[in-house]
Design a protein around this motif. Structure first.
Motif, PDB file in Angstrom:
ATOM      1  N   PRO A  82       0.968  -1.120  -0.093  1.00  0.00           N
ATOM      2  CA  PRO A  82      -0.100   0.083   0.000  1.00  0.00           C
ATOM      3  C   PRO A  82       0.813   1.204  -0.036  1.00  0.00           C
ATOM      4  CG  PRO A  82      -0.707  -1.482   1.839  1.00  0.00           C
ATOM      5  CD  PRO A  82       0.522  -2.059   1.106  1.00  0.00           C
ATOM      6  N   GLY A  83       2.120   1.198   0.357  1.00  0.00           N
ATOM      7  CA  GLY A  83       3.007   2.360   0.477  1.00  0.00           C
ATOM      8  C   GLY A  83       3.250   2.794  -0.958  1.00  0.00           C
ATOM      9  N   GLY A  84       3.287   1.900  -2.157  1.00  0.00           N
ATOM     10  CA  GLY A  84       3.501   2.312  -3.356  1.00  0.00           C
ATOM     11  C   GLY A  84       4.927   2.505  -3.544  1.00  0.00           C
ATOM     12  N   LEU A  85       5.242   3.136  -4.742  1.00  0.00           N
ATOM     13  CA  LEU A  85       6.846   3.807  -5.143  1.00  0.00           C
ATOM     14  C   LEU A  85       6.585   4.712  -5.930  1.00  0.00           C
ATOM     15  CD1 LEU A  85       7.812   0.100  -6.354  1.00  0.00           C
ATOM     16  CD2 LEU A  85       8.418   1.369  -4.425  1.00  0.00           C
ATOM     17  N   THR A  86       7.663   5.734  -5.812  1.00  0.00           N
ATOM     18  CA  THR A  86       7.830   6.852  -6.767  1.00  0.00           C
ATOM     19  C   THR A  86       8.276   6.330  -8.065  1.00  0.00           C
ATOM     20  OG1 THR A  86      10.013   7.213  -6.134  1.00  0.00           O
ATOM     21  CG2 THR A  86       8.329   8.321  -4.881  1.00  0.00           C
ATOM     22  N   PRO A  87       7.897   7.094  -9.231  1.00  0.00           N
ATOM     23  CA  PRO A  87       8.560   6.599 -10.392  1.00  0.00           C
ATOM     24  C   PRO A  87      10.024   6.529 -10.544  1.00  0.00           C
ATOM     25  CG  PRO A  87       6.879   8.407 -10.809  1.00  0.00           C
ATOM     26  CD  PRO A  87       7.098   8.190  -9.314  1.00  0.00           C
ATOM     27  N   GLY A  88      10.802   7.386  -9.847  1.00  0.00           N
ATOM     28  CA  GLY A  88      12.192   7.279  -9.766  1.00  0.00           C
ATOM     29  C   GLY A  88      12.875   6.029  -9.143  1.00  0.00           C
ATOM     30  N   LEU A  89      12.105   5.683  -8.105  1.00  0.00           N
ATOM     31  CA  LEU A  89      12.573   4.385  -7.472  1.00  0.00           C
ATOM     32  C   LEU A  89      11.958   3.025  -8.348  1.00  0.00           C
ATOM     33  CD1 LEU A  89      13.755   2.886  -5.119  1.00  0.00           C
ATOM     34  CD2 LEU A  89      11.596   3.185  -3.675  1.00  0.00           C
ATOM     35  N   LEU A  90      11.077   3.279  -8.625  1.00  0.00           N
ATOM     36  CA  LEU A  90      10.527   2.005  -9.731  1.00  0.00           C
ATOM     37  C   LEU A  90      11.524   2.182 -10.953  1.00  0.00           C
ATOM     38  CD1 LEU A  90       8.382  -0.101  -9.939  1.00  0.00           C
ATOM     39  CD2 LEU A  90       6.732   1.493 -11.110  1.00  0.00           C
ATOM     40  N   ALA A  91      11.766   3.136 -11.378  1.00  0.00           N
ATOM     41  CA  ALA A  91      12.661   3.099 -12.916  1.00  0.00           C
ATOM     42  C   ALA A  91      13.973   2.561 -12.495  1.00  0.00           C
ATOM     43  CB  ALA A  91      12.700   4.358 -13.294  1.00  0.00           C
ATOM     44  N   THR A  92      14.496   2.817 -11.196  1.00  0.00           N
ATOM     45  CA  THR A  92      15.814   2.177 -10.762  1.00  0.00           C
ATOM     46  C   THR A  92      15.613   0.735 -10.593  1.00  0.00           C
ATOM     47  OG1 THR A  92      16.658   4.326  -9.673  1.00  0.00           O
ATOM     48  CG2 THR A  92      17.615   2.294  -9.039  1.00  0.00           C
ATOM     49  N   ARG A  93      14.517   0.278 -10.128  1.00  0.00           N
ATOM     50  CA  ARG A  93      14.470  -1.152  -9.848  1.00  0.00           C
ATOM     51  C   ARG A  93      14.101  -1.970 -10.955  1.00  0.00           C
ATOM     52  NH1 ARG A  93      10.445  -2.024  -4.502  1.00  0.00           N
ATOM     53  NH2 ARG A  93      11.736  -0.939  -3.082  1.00  0.00           N
ATOM     54  N   LEU A  94      13.578  -1.229 -11.968  1.00  0.00           N
ATOM     55  CA  LEU A  94      13.340  -1.980 -13.364  1.00  0.00           C
ATOM     56  C   LEU A  94      14.337  -1.625 -14.410  1.00  0.00           C
ATOM     57  CD1 LEU A  94       9.425  -1.433 -13.607  1.00  0.00           C
ATOM     58  CD2 LEU A  94      10.519  -3.403 -12.625  1.00  0.00           C
ATOM     59  N   GLY A  95      15.198  -0.953 -14.065  1.00  0.00           N
ATOM     60  CA  GLY A  95      16.230  -0.663 -14.888  1.00  0.00           C
ATOM     61  C   GLY A  95      16.001  -0.073 -16.290  1.00  0.00           C
ATOM     62  N   LEU A  96      14.742   1.058 -16.223  1.00  0.00           N
ATOM     63  CA  LEU A  96      14.085   1.732 -17.336  1.00  0.00           C
ATOM     64  C   LEU A  96      14.449   3.086 -17.239  1.00  0.00           C
ATOM     65  CD1 LEU A  96      10.410   0.251 -17.177  1.00  0.00           C
ATOM     66  CD2 LEU A  96      12.270  -0.206 -18.941  1.00  0.00           C
ATOM     67  N   ALA A  97      14.384   3.976 -18.320  1.00  0.00           N
ATOM     68  CA  ALA A  97      14.775   5.069 -18.365  1.00  0.00           C
ATOM     69  C   ALA A  97      13.339   5.944 -17.940  1.00  0.00           C
ATOM     70  CB  ALA A  97      14.783   5.419 -20.004  1.00  0.00           C
ATOM     71  N   PRO A  98      13.549   6.876 -17.243  1.00  0.00           N
ATOM     72  CA  PRO A  98      12.028   7.694 -16.466  1.00  0.00           C
ATOM     73  C   PRO A  98      11.204   7.781 -17.512  1.00  0.00           C
ATOM     74  CG  PRO A  98      14.248   8.398 -15.498  1.00  0.00           C
ATOM     75  CD  PRO A  98      14.694   7.586 -16.670  1.00  0.00           C
ATOM     76  N   SER A  99      11.387   8.152 -18.671  1.00  0.00           N
ATOM     77  CA  SER A  99      10.342   8.593 -19.867  1.00  0.00           C
ATOM     78  C   SER A  99       9.714   7.421 -20.197  1.00  0.00           C
ATOM     79  CB  SER A  99      11.319   9.378 -21.042  1.00  0.00           C
ATOM     80  OG  SER A  99      12.015   8.607 -21.340  1.00  0.00           O
ATOM     81  N   ALA A 100      10.346   6.245 -20.329  1.00  0.00           N
ATOM     82  CA  ALA A 100       9.884   4.826 -20.860  1.00  0.00           C
ATOM     83  C   ALA A 100       9.073   4.603 -19.808  1.00  0.00           C
ATOM     84  CB  ALA A 100      10.817   3.994 -21.181  1.00  0.00           C
ATOM     85  N   LEU A 101       9.523   4.589 -18.516  1.00  0.00           N
ATOM     86  CA  LEU A 101       8.380   4.050 -17.334  1.00  0.00           C
ATOM     87  C   LEU A 101       7.242   5.134 -17.350  1.00  0.00           C
ATOM     88  CD1 LEU A 101       7.844   2.296 -14.928  1.00  0.00           C
ATOM     89  CD2 LEU A 101       9.084   4.160 -13.564  1.00  0.00           C
ATOM     90  N   SER A 102       7.175   6.434 -17.552  1.00  0.00           N
ATOM     91  CA  SER A 102       6.085   7.017 -17.293  1.00  0.00           C
ATOM     92  C   SER A 102       5.018   6.734 -18.529  1.00  0.00           C
ATOM     93  CB  SER A 102       6.528   8.599 -17.836  1.00  0.00           C
ATOM     94  OG  SER A 102       5.499   9.563 -17.812  1.00  0.00           O
ATOM     95  N   PHE A 103       5.297   6.349 -19.615  1.00  0.00           N
ATOM     96  CA  PHE A 103       4.660   5.858 -20.774  1.00  0.00           C
ATOM     97  C   PHE A 103       3.813   4.705 -20.130  1.00  0.00           C
ATOM     98  CE2 PHE A 103       3.751   2.686 -24.124  1.00  0.00           C
ATOM     99  CZ  PHE A 103       2.787   3.459 -24.668  1.00  0.00           C
ATOM    100  N   HIS A 104       4.444   3.571 -19.451  1.00  0.00           N
ATOM    101  CA  HIS A 104       4.026   2.539 -19.096  1.00  0.00           C
ATOM    102  C   HIS A 104       3.100   2.726 -17.945  1.00  0.00           C
ATOM    103  CE1 HIS A 104       6.263   0.137 -21.987  1.00  0.00           C
ATOM    104  NE2 HIS A 104       7.469   0.526 -21.405  1.00  0.00           N
TER     105      HIS A 104
END
Length: 112
Positions: free
Chosen positions: A34-56
């Protein structure tokens, strides 16, 4: 043939999950709780560029599987467990109606 009223919602959710990066992002959000994740932390965990993650994340949010909440200067994304459970219930109710789907029948659902 009558279609269930919730079929369009199920289709949107399944379409959103039918891409590897979105499925990985959703799984990470489910695991985060329930605490969720910020996009920055999620992008780091998944190894994705922030712009690509934003789209997803936009696709997942549009399907109703995730929510987004502003928190200060950041956004927090969370899995919508209620929506996830609705999708699972829909699949069990409308897609798995043969005796082969009962728990005492190993293997996949099949009608023959």
């Amino acid at each position: 043939m009558n279609e269930p009223a919730d079929e369009p919602l199920a289709l949107r959710a399944l379409a959103a999950l039918a891409q590897a990066q979105r499925l990985r992002a959703f799984r990470s959000l489910v695991a985060a709780g329930p605490g969720g994740l910020t996009p920055g932390l999620l992008a780091t965990r998944l190894g994705l560029a922030p712009s690509a993650l934003s789209f997803h994340l936009k696709e997942l949010a549009g399907s109703g599987l995730v929510t987004c909440e502003p928190r200060g200067r950041h956004l927090v994304y969370r899995a919508d467990y209620g929506r996830m459970n609705q999708l699972l219930a829909y699949l069990m109710q409308h897609c798995c109606q043969s005796p082969a789907c009962e728990p005492d029948h190993p293997g996949s659902c099949r009608t023959c």
